[in-house]
Design a protein around this motif. Structure first.
Motif, PDB file in Angstrom:
ATOM      1  N   ARG A  11      45.788  56.427  41.780  1.00  0.00           N
ATOM      2  CA  ARG A  11      44.893  55.470  41.121  1.00  0.00           C
ATOM      3  C   ARG A  11      44.000  54.833  42.187  1.00  0.00           C
ATOM      4  O   ARG A  11      44.490  54.080  43.032  1.00  0.00           O
ATOM      5  N   VAL A  12      42.723  55.195  42.142  1.00  0.00           N
ATOM      6  CA  VAL A  12      41.775  54.680  43.139  1.00  0.00           C
ATOM      7  C   VAL A  12      40.936  53.575  42.496  1.00  0.00           C
ATOM      8  O   VAL A  12      40.405  53.754  41.394  1.00  0.00           O
ATOM      9  N   GLY A  13      40.822  52.454  43.186  1.00  0.00           N
ATOM     10  CA  GLY A  13      39.962  51.362  42.728  1.00  0.00           C
ATOM     11  C   GLY A  13      38.693  51.339  43.565  1.00  0.00           C
ATOM     12  O   GLY A  13      38.759  51.484  44.789  1.00  0.00           O
ATOM     13  N   VAL A  14      37.544  51.198  42.920  1.00  0.00           N
ATOM     14  CA  VAL A  14      36.277  51.162  43.656  1.00  0.00           C
ATOM     15  C   VAL A  14      35.641  49.790  43.480  1.00  0.00           C
ATOM     16  O   VAL A  14      35.448  49.334  42.347  1.00  0.00           O
ATOM     17  N   VAL A  15      35.323  49.142  44.596  1.00  0.00           N
ATOM     18  CA  VAL A  15      34.633  47.854  44.539  1.00  0.00           C
ATOM     19  C   VAL A  15      33.143  48.138  44.410  1.00  0.00           C
ATOM     20  O   VAL A  15      32.524  48.672  45.338  1.00  0.00           O
ATOM     21  N   GLY A  16      32.586  47.831  43.249  1.00  0.00           N
ATOM     22  CA  GLY A  16      31.170  48.098  43.004  1.00  0.00           C
ATOM     23  C   GLY A  16      31.020  49.234  42.009  1.00  0.00           C
ATOM     24  O   GLY A  16      31.791  50.197  42.040  1.00  0.00           O
ATOM     25  N   GLY A  17      30.028  49.115  41.135  1.00  0.00           N
ATOM     26  CA  GLY A  17      29.842  50.109  40.075  1.00  0.00           C
ATOM     27  C   GLY A  17      28.481  50.775  40.134  1.00  0.00           C
ATOM     28  O   GLY A  17      27.960  51.213  39.118  1.00  0.00           O
ATOM     29  N   VAL A  37      36.919  50.881  38.282  1.00  0.00           N
ATOM     30  CA  VAL A  37      35.740  50.345  38.972  1.00  0.00           C
ATOM     31  C   VAL A  37      35.649  48.843  38.744  1.00  0.00           C
ATOM     32  O   VAL A  37      35.821  48.380  37.611  1.00  0.00           O
ATOM     33  N   LEU A  38      35.394  48.104  39.819  1.00  0.00           N
ATOM     34  CA  LEU A  38      35.059  46.683  39.688  1.00  0.00           C
ATOM     35  C   LEU A  38      33.537  46.608  39.687  1.00  0.00           C
ATOM     36  O   LEU A  38      32.890  46.723  40.734  1.00  0.00           O
ATOM     37  N   ALA A  39      32.957  46.481  38.491  1.00  0.00           N
ATOM     38  CA  ALA A  39      31.498  46.512  38.347  1.00  0.00           C
ATOM     39  C   ALA A  39      30.970  45.087  38.220  1.00  0.00           C
ATOM     40  O   ALA A  39      31.658  44.213  37.690  1.00  0.00           O
ATOM     41  N   ALA A  40      29.764  44.878  38.729  1.00  0.00           N
ATOM     42  CA  ALA A  40      29.160  43.542  38.609  1.00  0.00           C
ATOM     43  C   ALA A  40      28.744  43.276  37.162  1.00  0.00           C
ATOM     44  O   ALA A  40      28.804  42.146  36.690  1.00  0.00           O
ATOM     45  N   ARG A  41      28.338  44.348  36.455  1.00  0.00           N
ATOM     46  CA  ARG A  41      27.874  44.199  35.060  1.00  0.00           C
ATOM     47  C   ARG A  41      28.421  45.345  34.226  1.00  0.00           C
ATOM     48  O   ARG A  41      28.672  46.425  34.752  1.00  0.00           O
ATOM     49  N   ASP A  60      34.301  37.925  44.827  1.00  0.00           N
ATOM     50  CA  ASP A  60      35.279  37.017  44.219  1.00  0.00           C
ATOM     51  C   ASP A  60      36.700  37.477  44.568  1.00  0.00           C
ATOM     52  O   ASP A  60      37.148  38.535  44.111  1.00  0.00           O
ATOM     53  N   PRO A  61      37.444  36.689  45.368  1.00  0.00           N
ATOM     54  CA  PRO A  61      38.787  37.100  45.787  1.00  0.00           C
ATOM     55  C   PRO A  61      39.698  37.407  44.604  1.00  0.00           C
ATOM     56  O   PRO A  61      40.499  38.345  44.662  1.00  0.00           O
ATOM     57  N   GLU A  62      39.557  36.659  43.499  1.00  0.00           N
ATOM     58  CA  GLU A  62      40.405  36.886  42.311  1.00  0.00           C
ATOM     59  C   GLU A  62      40.135  38.262  41.705  1.00  0.00           C
ATOM     60  O   GLU A  62      41.043  38.976  41.308  1.00  0.00           O
ATOM     61  N   ALA A  63      38.834  38.607  41.616  1.00  0.00           N
ATOM     62  CA  ALA A  63      38.452  39.897  41.021  1.00  0.00           C
ATOM     63  C   ALA A  63      38.978  41.048  41.890  1.00  0.00           C
ATOM     64  O   ALA A  63      39.491  42.045  41.378  1.00  0.00           O
ATOM     65  N   LEU A  64      38.885  40.884  43.224  1.00  0.00           N
ATOM     66  CA  LEU A  64      39.387  41.934  44.121  1.00  0.00           C
ATOM     67  C   LEU A  64      40.903  42.075  43.982  1.00  0.00           C
ATOM     68  O   LEU A  64      41.438  43.185  43.935  1.00  0.00           O
ATOM     69  N   ALA A  65      41.601  40.926  43.895  1.00  0.00           N
ATOM     70  CA  ALA A  65      43.061  40.956  43.764  1.00  0.00           C
ATOM     71  C   ALA A  65      43.458  41.613  42.452  1.00  0.00           C
ATOM     72  O   ALA A  65      44.421  42.402  42.403  1.00  0.00           O
ATOM     73  N   ASP A  66      42.693  41.339  41.390  1.00  0.00           N
ATOM     74  CA  ASP A  66      42.978  41.926  40.085  1.00  0.00           C
ATOM     75  C   ASP A  66      42.828  43.453  40.155  1.00  0.00           C
ATOM     76  O   ASP A  66      43.678  44.206  39.670  1.00  0.00           O
ATOM     77  N   LEU A  67      41.747  43.904  40.796  1.00  0.00           N
ATOM     78  CA  LEU A  67      41.541  45.349  40.963  1.00  0.00           C
ATOM     79  C   LEU A  67      42.718  45.950  41.739  1.00  0.00           C
ATOM     80  O   LEU A  67      43.285  46.973  41.339  1.00  0.00           O
ATOM     81  N   GLU A  79      28.934  47.568  50.915  1.00  0.00           N
ATOM     82  CA  GLU A  79      29.673  46.688  51.820  1.00  0.00           C
ATOM     83  C   GLU A  79      29.328  45.212  51.655  1.00  0.00           C
ATOM     84  O   GLU A  79      29.697  44.399  52.499  1.00  0.00           O
ATOM     85  N   LEU A  80      28.640  44.873  50.554  1.00  0.00           N
ATOM     86  CA  LEU A  80      28.307  43.463  50.324  1.00  0.00           C
ATOM     87  C   LEU A  80      29.509  42.774  49.664  1.00  0.00           C
ATOM     88  O   LEU A  80      29.473  42.336  48.523  1.00  0.00           O
ATOM     89  N   VAL A  81      30.598  42.754  50.418  1.00  0.00           N
ATOM     90  CA  VAL A  81      31.874  42.246  49.898  1.00  0.00           C
ATOM     91  C   VAL A  81      32.325  41.053  50.729  1.00  0.00           C
ATOM     92  O   VAL A  81      31.792  40.809  51.814  1.00  0.00           O
ATOM     93  N   ASP A  82      33.317  40.357  50.244  1.00  0.00           N
ATOM     94  CA  ASP A  82      33.913  39.278  51.019  1.00  0.00           C
ATOM     95  C   ASP A  82      35.015  39.902  51.897  1.00  0.00           C
ATOM     96  O   ASP A  82      36.045  40.344  51.390  1.00  0.00           O
ATOM     97  N   LEU A  83      34.740  39.951  53.208  1.00  0.00           N
ATOM     98  CA  LEU A  83      35.666  40.658  54.101  1.00  0.00           C
ATOM     99  C   LEU A  83      37.022  39.971  54.175  1.00  0.00           C
ATOM    100  O   LEU A  83      38.060  40.633  54.309  1.00  0.00           O
ATOM    101  N   ASP A  84      37.056  38.629  54.078  1.00  0.00           N
ATOM    102  CA  ASP A  84      38.341  37.924  54.100  1.00  0.00           C
ATOM    103  C   ASP A  84      39.159  38.278  52.861  1.00  0.00           C
ATOM    104  O   ASP A  84      40.372  38.495  52.942  1.00  0.00           O
ATOM    105  N   ALA A  85      38.460  38.353  51.720  1.00  0.00           N
ATOM    106  CA  ALA A  85      39.166  38.701  50.477  1.00  0.00           C
ATOM    107  C   ALA A  85      39.676  40.141  50.556  1.00  0.00           C
ATOM    108  O   ALA A  85      40.768  40.454  50.080  1.00  0.00           O
ATOM    109  N   LEU A  86      38.907  41.002  51.197  1.00  0.00           N
ATOM    110  CA  LEU A  86      39.326  42.398  51.359  1.00  0.00           C
ATOM    111  C   LEU A  86      40.557  42.470  52.276  1.00  0.00           C
ATOM    112  O   LEU A  86      41.512  43.216  52.006  1.00  0.00           O
ATOM    113  N   ALA A  87      40.539  41.656  53.337  1.00  0.00           N
ATOM    114  CA  ALA A  87      41.686  41.610  54.256  1.00  0.00           C
ATOM    115  C   ALA A  87      42.919  41.070  53.526  1.00  0.00           C
ATOM    116  O   ALA A  87      44.039  41.545  53.750  1.00  0.00           O
ATOM    117  N   ALA A  88      42.703  40.105  52.605  1.00  0.00           N
ATOM    118  CA  ALA A  88      43.830  39.552  51.840  1.00  0.00           C
ATOM    119  C   ALA A  88      44.440  40.630  50.946  1.00  0.00           C
ATOM    120  O   ALA A  88      45.660  40.703  50.791  1.00  0.00           O
TER     121      ALA A  88
END
Ligand code: ADP
Length: 387
Positions: A11-17, A37-41, A60-67, A79-88
């Motif tokens: 199961r692969v999750g992709v940040v961005g749609g 996919v975690l899509a903006a829209r 959004d750290p919550e959205a990344l955690a949910d994915l 790569e327009l992501v929150d790097l701290d949230a990605l590290a979390a």
């Protein structure tokens, strides 16, 4: 997930749609994978091919955690992501490939330049400054005679955040208008530009795609040609070695794209991306394994596929919306039309076309005819053909 089989799809999750996630989704159909996919829209390009969709912000750290809770491994469409949230996400136990430390290289041009420079890679001369008072800036502008390119360290893409001032004062003005670290570099006389893609597996093994020539207009890539024009075997091998070294230095997993400048000092590294890249779209029809399939294979821990070309000549042309919307032309043998199904806007990248053929000139003509029929606003760049 170390021993995936078709019975247990990874199961692969992709940040961005966006369109990269869309093309990953198309490649995933042939692989033992499912894509969330975690899509903006909810009308983002990848929504129509994903097995599951979450709508939320990549920052959004919550959205990344949910994915992350829903998948075995997370990868990125941009790569327009929150790097701290990605590290979390990484510390919570879901692998992120490439990881946050690697993504920082793509998200932050200053960090990228500094680390690659310290590693001895060939780069344009540059300084990283913050504000116009930095003494390093005046010294650099004096040394370069004011002929520089100014690049915002973060947030830029497709030529946004890249400035070509025409004088020393113009450069100071640009730097004054930017916040945060800024890369100021020599303005090069380019002989050409190229892109080298490599794919690095979880185990550190690489495969390299053939080198391609790239052509830009106003900072945006408009055409990619395989084989690279006027590049000898030794120079092509050198480009592949450079990219493999960079992949190891940054700890890439998946596709790493290296944009290269060809100059009278040989190859200079412009910038890198750690995801499937526009300069690799030609591989969908033109190589034995597409960059999207190999990216997914790498992040899912599957064996990497062969990267050799499957056509003699391949030309990819990006389609940027012209003055009015047009219907895309139909695909046919030798011509593949990729419609990202994005709302049309003048200048927006709405799709790309790839022509394959036996002759370079005819292949280029086929690609550009299709782009023009689609209403592309771009002009064919003039370039000489060695073949
Ligand atoms: P982006 O991150 O938006 O893709 P780049 O840094 O790749 O921006 O720059 C976009 C284009 O601008 C390059 O492909 C090249 O054509 C031109 N360019 C960038 N840096 C330089 C430079 N130092 N000298 C000459 N041209 C440059």
């Amino acid at each position: 997930m170390s021993d995936p089989s078709p019975a247990t799809p990874v199961r692969v999750g992709v940040v961005g749609g966006g369109q990269l996630a869309l093309m990953m989704g198309e490649a995933a159909r042939e692989l033992p994978l499912s894509l969330t996919v975690l899509a903006a829209r909810d009308d983002d390009p990848a929504v129509r091919v994903a097995d599951a969709v979450l709508v939320g912000s990549a920052r959004d750290p919550e959205a990344l955690a949910d994915l992350a809770r829903r998948v075995d491994v997370v990868t990125l469409d941009h790569e327009l992501v929150d790097l701290d949230a990605l590290a979390a996400v990484e510390s919570s136990g879901t692998p992120v490939r490439p990881g946050a430390a690697a993504v920082r290289f793509a998200a932050d041009k200053a960090h990228q330049r500094q680390v690659l420079g310290r590693s001895g890679l060939p780069l344009p001369r540059f300084v990283v400054v913050e504000g116009t008072r930095d003494p390093a800036l005046s010294a650099f502008l004096a040394a370069e005679g004011g002929r520089v390119v100014v690049k915002a360290a973060t947030g830029g893409y497709d030529g946004r955040g890249v400035y070509f001032p025409t004088s020393r004062d113009g450069a100071l003005e640009v730097v004054a208008g930017l916040t945060g670290p800024v890369v100021v570099e020599e303005r090069l006389a380019l002989r050409g530009e190229a892109a080298q893609l490599v794919v690095r597996g979880v185990d550190g093994a690489h495969v390299a795609y053939p080198l391609v020539s790239t052509f830009q207009a106003e900072g945006t890539c408009i055409e990619v040609d395989f084989p690279a024009l006027g590049v000898g075997a030794a120079e092509a091998a050198e480009a592949a070695t450079l990219a493999e070294r960079i992949a190891d230095i940054v700890g890439a997993v998946g596709v790493l794209a290296v944009e290269l400048f060809w100059t009278d000092r040989g190859w200079l590294v412009n910038e890198i991306a750690l995801r499937p890249h526009n300069t690799g779209h030609w591989t969908i029809e033109g190589a034995r394994t597409s960059q999207f399939a190999n990216h997914l294979r790498a992040v899912a821990g599957l064996p990497l596929g062969p990267t050799d070309a499957s056509a003699r000549h391949v030309v990819m042309v990006n389609v940027l919306g012209g003055d009015e919307p047009h219907e895309p032309p139909a695909s046919r043998p030798g011509l593949a039309v990729h419609d990202y199904a994005k709302a049309w806007r003048p200048g927006r990248k709405i799709g790309h076309v790839t022509a394959t053929g036996a002759h370079q000139a005819a292949t280029r003509v086929a690609a550009w005819e299709a782009a023009r029929a689609w209403g592309s606003r771009e002009e064919e760049p003039w370039h000489s053909s060695p073949s």
